[in-house]
Design an enzyme around this catalytic site. Structure first.
Site, PDB file in Angstrom:
ATOM      1  N   CYS A  64       0.828  -1.213   0.000  1.00 22.39           N
ATOM      2  CA  CYS A  64       0.000   0.000   0.000  1.00 22.39           C
ATOM      3  C   CYS A  64       0.863   1.265   0.000  1.00 22.39           C
ATOM      4  O   CYS A  64       1.558   1.538  -0.959  1.00 22.39           O
ATOM      5  CB  CYS A  64      -0.998  -0.030   1.156  1.00 22.39           C
ATOM      6  SG  CYS A  64      -2.346   1.177   0.923  1.00 22.39           S
ATOM      7  N   LYS A  66     -12.253   8.147  -1.697  1.00 26.21           N
ATOM      8  CA  LYS A  66     -11.496   7.004  -1.199  1.00 26.21           C
ATOM      9  C   LYS A  66     -11.766   5.751  -2.034  1.00 26.21           C
ATOM     10  O   LYS A  66     -12.919   5.425  -2.318  1.00 26.21           O
ATOM     11  CB  LYS A  66     -11.874   6.752   0.261  1.00 26.21           C
ATOM     12  CG  LYS A  66     -11.060   5.683   0.968  1.00 26.21           C
ATOM     13  CD  LYS A  66     -11.490   5.590   2.434  1.00 26.21           C
ATOM     14  CE  LYS A  66     -10.638   4.605   3.209  1.00 26.21           C
ATOM     15  NZ  LYS A  66     -11.041   4.532   4.647  1.00 26.21           N
ATOM     16  N   SER A 110      -7.947   0.172   0.303  1.00 25.28           N
ATOM     17  CA  SER A 110      -8.398   1.242   1.193  1.00 25.28           C
ATOM     18  C   SER A 110      -7.368   2.362   1.127  1.00 25.28           C
ATOM     19  O   SER A 110      -6.371   2.345   1.846  1.00 25.28           O
ATOM     20  CB  SER A 110      -8.545   0.724   2.630  1.00 25.28           C
ATOM     21  OG  SER A 110      -8.913   1.765   3.507  1.00 25.28           O
ATOM     22  N   HIS A 114      -4.494  -4.660  -0.236  1.00 19.22           N
ATOM     23  CA  HIS A 114      -4.286  -5.255   1.090  1.00 19.22           C
ATOM     24  C   HIS A 114      -4.769  -6.701   1.097  1.00 19.22           C
ATOM     25  O   HIS A 114      -5.767  -7.037   1.736  1.00 19.22           O
ATOM     26  CB  HIS A 114      -5.039  -4.456   2.152  1.00 19.22           C
ATOM     27  CG  HIS A 114      -4.394  -3.161   2.507  1.00 19.22           C
ATOM     28  ND1 HIS A 114      -3.273  -3.084   3.308  1.00 19.22           N
ATOM     29  CD2 HIS A 114      -4.719  -1.878   2.175  1.00 19.22           C
ATOM     30  CE1 HIS A 114      -2.929  -1.817   3.464  1.00 19.22           C
ATOM     31  NE2 HIS A 114      -3.778  -1.065   2.785  1.00 19.22           N
ATOM     32  N   GLU A 116      -3.601  -8.941   2.729  1.00 19.35           N
ATOM     33  CA  GLU A 116      -3.439  -9.463   4.100  1.00 19.35           C
ATOM     34  C   GLU A 116      -4.621  -9.173   5.011  1.00 19.35           C
ATOM     35  O   GLU A 116      -4.691  -9.717   6.124  1.00 19.35           O
ATOM     36  CB  GLU A 116      -2.162  -8.878   4.735  1.00 19.35           C
ATOM     37  CG  GLU A 116      -2.287  -7.476   5.306  1.00 19.35           C
ATOM     38  CD  GLU A 116      -2.231  -6.352   4.280  1.00 19.35           C
ATOM     39  OE1 GLU A 116      -2.295  -5.175   4.683  1.00 19.35           O
ATOM     40  OE2 GLU A 116      -2.122  -6.652   3.071  1.00 19.35           O
TER      41      GLU A 116
END
Length: 314
Positions: free
Chosen positions: A142, A163, A192, A235, A237
């Site tokens: 990120c 966003k 995000s 992301h 993860e």
């Protein structure tokens, strides 16, 4: 993967409840094998949650992995106790004389700042440069991906009108890339972020290879040096409830964030989360550990700093 973690690390008990096998350093020391040495540079404010997310993905393989947690010396954490940091974390100066098989550099909530305005930017640049020579393969996640691409290749980041928030469909640009071995033709990844890097900037740099993108969320994975550097804007993860927690946190702060896309059943935040990314996330990290770390790293760690590009076909 039997992970060698410091005794009493909170992630151990969390993952044991999920039936994920981890071992503490006492048991690991009894195994007469050369473990992989992985550094996790944790830039996130809530460090325990991030530790757990990555440890979960580094598990479930017959190889032993020693995980070393590192923090920024020039930053005082407000969301993680000093006791936790003192017990489980090292500073960069504590590890910089060694070589490592793999490294993960996490994101950080700093996207809307210029890189040079980040208080620990100089320290982070030193770590980036060190990793390029002393680590076989490094994952930049990120914000760290944006920072790494800017530092090494001059790739700018751009603010988004709103966003980028949700779980988005992705495709690979190379079916034979070992990182995606076993993947479906389309797969999902959470995002995000308030900023982006752009495809046209990546394509201008011959040493960069765009591996994964999304029609909606844009660039996701970029590789350099045949996998010695892997930059991921999403992301993979994330735990199932992470986006939900972020959404509720934004609402509690009065931030008018749109509901995360493709995340809740029927796009209704009162309903269950649709977990669509976890299987591919596990496969991604297994492939990274196998093809870019285990098979690529020298048996003698001293030889890592003499590597150029990896011998991984992309």
């Amino acid at each position: 993967m039997p992970l060698n973690l410091p005794r009493h690390l909170p992630a151990i008990e969390i993952l044991k409840r999920e039936s994920i096998f981890v071992m503490d350093d006492l048991r690991a020391s009894a195994q007469d094998i050369r473990p992989l040495k992985i550094v996790l540079l944790n830039l996130m404010p809530v460090k325990i949650a991030t530790e757990t997310d990555f440890v979960r993905l580094l598990s479930d393989s017959p190889l032993q992995v020693n995980v070393v947690f590192v923090k920024m010396k020039e930053h005082q954490s407000k969301n993680t106790s000093l006791e936790h940091l003192m017990a489980f974390y090292k500073n960069f100066e504590d590890i910089c004389e060694e070589n490592y098989d793999g490294m993960i550099i996490t994101g950080a909530p700093l996207e809307l700042m210029n890189f040079e305005e980040v208080t620990y930017w100089e320290e982070l640049q030193k770590i980036f440069d060190w990793a390029s020579k002393h680590v076989t393969s490094t994952l930049y996640i990120c914000w760290a991906a944006q920072a790494g691409l800017y530092h090494f290749y001059g790739i700018p980041k751009y603010s988004l009108a709103k966003k980028m928030f949700g779980v988005f469909q992705h495709t690979t640009n190379g079916s034979n890339v070992p990182l995606f071995r076993g993947f479906d033709s389309e797969f999902y990844v959470p995002h995000s972020r308030y900023t982006e890097i752009r495809k046209e900037d990546i394509l201008k740099v011959p040493r960069l290879k765009l591996l994964v993108e999304s029609k909606e969320s844009g660039v996701h994975i970029v590789s350099a040096r045949c996998g010695r550097e892997i930059f991921m804007t999403g992301h993979a993860e994330y735990a199932p409830n992470t986006l939900h927690n972020e959404y509720q946190r934004d609402l509690d702060k009065g931030i008018q964030t749109e509901i995360p896309k493709n995340y809740y059943k029927d796009n209704d935040s009162t309903k269950d989360v649709l977990v669509s990314w976890v299987a591919h996330a596990n496969l991604l990290f297994k492939n990274w550990l196998n093809y870019y770390v285990y098979q690529a790293t020298p048996y003698d760690p001293k030889e890592i700093e003499f590597l150029e590009d990896l011998n991984v076909k992309e």
